[in-house]
Structures are given as structure tokens and as C-alpha cells.
Design an enzyme around this catalytic site. Sequence first.
Site, PDB file in Angstrom:
ATOM      1  CD  GLU A  93      17.395 -12.288 -26.870  1.00 39.76           C
ATOM      2  OE1 GLU A  93      16.947 -11.703 -25.856  1.00 39.76           O
ATOM      3  OE2 GLU A  93      16.760 -12.403 -27.926  1.00 39.76           O
ATOM      4  CD  GLU A 124       5.634 -30.662 -19.363  1.00 42.08           C
ATOM      5  OE1 GLU A 124       4.589 -30.597 -18.685  1.00 42.08           O
ATOM      6  OE2 GLU A 124       5.906 -29.874 -20.276  1.00 42.08           O
TER       7      GLU A 124
END
Length: 320
Positions: A93, A124
Site C-alpha cells: 500500500e 512457518e
Amino acid sequence: MAETSHDWREVLGLRSPTEERNPRTEDLDRLPTDELVRLMVTEDAAVLTAVAAVADRVAALVDLAVAALGAGGRVHYSGAGTSGRLGVLDAVELLPTYRVGAETVAAHLAGGDRAMMHAVEGVEDDPAAGAADLGEIGPADLVIGLAASGRTPYVGGALEHARARGARTALIATNPRATLADGVDVAVLVDTGPEVITGSTRMKAGTAQKMVLNMFSTAVMVRLGKTYSNLMTEVAPTNQKLRARTVRMLVQATDQDPERCAAVLAAAGDPRTALVALIAGIDVSQARELIAQFPPDATRSADPGGVRSAVAAARGERHG
């Protein structure tokens, strides 16, 4: 019995408030919809207080990032699952909002692009992948680990690799006992407490991490001179909404009519040059020369964006 339970959590690395059972929500599946929603609102309200408690740590992290970028480095987010996706969201963004891309702030998500839309099992837990995904980093860089639990191996591998390369490191977690906080330069540990749904860290923990990331990146952009007052001067007008927002910003900053602001913006090609031309009442070519003399500079007191200094110079004044 309590000691056995405590040891069990330690063995599995689950000593985190987010993994505890929330006594306030134990009957949530028996509540009518309106009460269920109000209960979640009440729990979420506590997130703001928890984030406010670590505001000084966020400020320290902002200063660390500004120093890294000023030295020619990059900021890297490293995370998995919800935490990693929030890092990706924050980073991408920045381009339409401040014209800052991956060359400045890069996000690394365990499992890569596919993991943004689909759960990728086991990634992960791989510290080597966390290190490898960072790529080439150096002493000027800053690596920020994102992990609600504060113990994710993928993030740990990234932080260890960063330290080995001489980079600065930080951690944003929602566990005051985060094991990965050991050895980082700045640890932002938000104590959001037990979740509404036990262990569902996409809820309060995720909200807290998003708040911290948004505040962090926004403050960094302000310090780097990407704003004038509280207005965005680096918006990339890539669609009708953003073009309208840019013109509106110029109107708000100068009190001049939209037609005039749109015409000057079209001639200038960028909001900062247009802003200087409009405020100082000079032509675009003069404004462009002054903008070149006063580029964004995080060390310029009270005017990191350089707009005030450029306007002052146009008027024969001295700013600051």
C-alpha cells in the site's frame, strides 16, 4: 497439576497470552447474535489501550527505520500466516500512497505469493526459508520480524540471518514473553491478552499488529518528507479516485479552485511541484527548480518534505 500444565505449555512453546482461554468469552456460542457481536467489540476495544502502552517502542522503531533508509538501506518485513500477510498488505500500500516500492520496504511471506491466498502448510516452521527469502541484505538494512506468538521459526531464521549480516533487527509481536525478542534492537510487544476464540490471532492480535504496522510505516513516511502538513504529496494518481484525491489535496492546501489546481498539477506532473507553484504563486518551472534545491530530507527540522522551504525561498524568506 498447575505446574504440569505450565511445563506442557513451555515444552510446546505456547507461553503466550493469545493461547490462553479467555474467561470472558467462554459462553460465546450460547449468545444471540447481537450479544456475540457486542462481546467482540468490547474485546477489540482493549486493543487500542494495549497498543498505546507500547507507543514509545513504535517511535523507537520509526527512528531506526528512518536511519536505515537514510543510510541507503531497506526495511524488510518477515512473517508467516496472518502476521506475514499484514506485512505484505502494509508494504504494497505504500506505492500508491507514497510512491515507495519494494526497493525501500520489502515484505517476505513464508510460502511466497501463493501463501497470500492459500494456507501453505509447514512453511512457518522453516528457519532456513526465512533466511533465504531475505536475499542479499547488509549492515544498512532493517529486518522486522512479524509474529503474533513471538516464536515463529521462519521469522527467527530471518532475524538470525540479518544479525549475521550486520543488519539492525526488530520484532512486532503480541506476546510479552516473545522468545524472538532476545537480541533484537527494538521489540514492540503488544499485550492483547487471550483471544475471543482461543488462539485465533487473526482477531485481537492481528488488529494490534495492523495498527502498529500502519502507525510505523505512516510515521516513517512523514519523517521522510512524503507529506505536507497532514496531506499526502506523493500520491501516485493511477486511477480516477487518486487523481481526484490529489486535486482535492491541492485545493485543501491552497484554498484555490479545483480547476486551477488541476491545471497546475497537469503542468507540473507531480503534487509537490504543483503545491509549491500554487502556494508561492510562481510558474511551474520555477517551482521545479526550487523543489530540486529542497528535496525531502528527514534531517530538515520541521520541514522534511521541503515544501515550506521552497515556498520561503520563492518569497525571499528564510524558513526554519
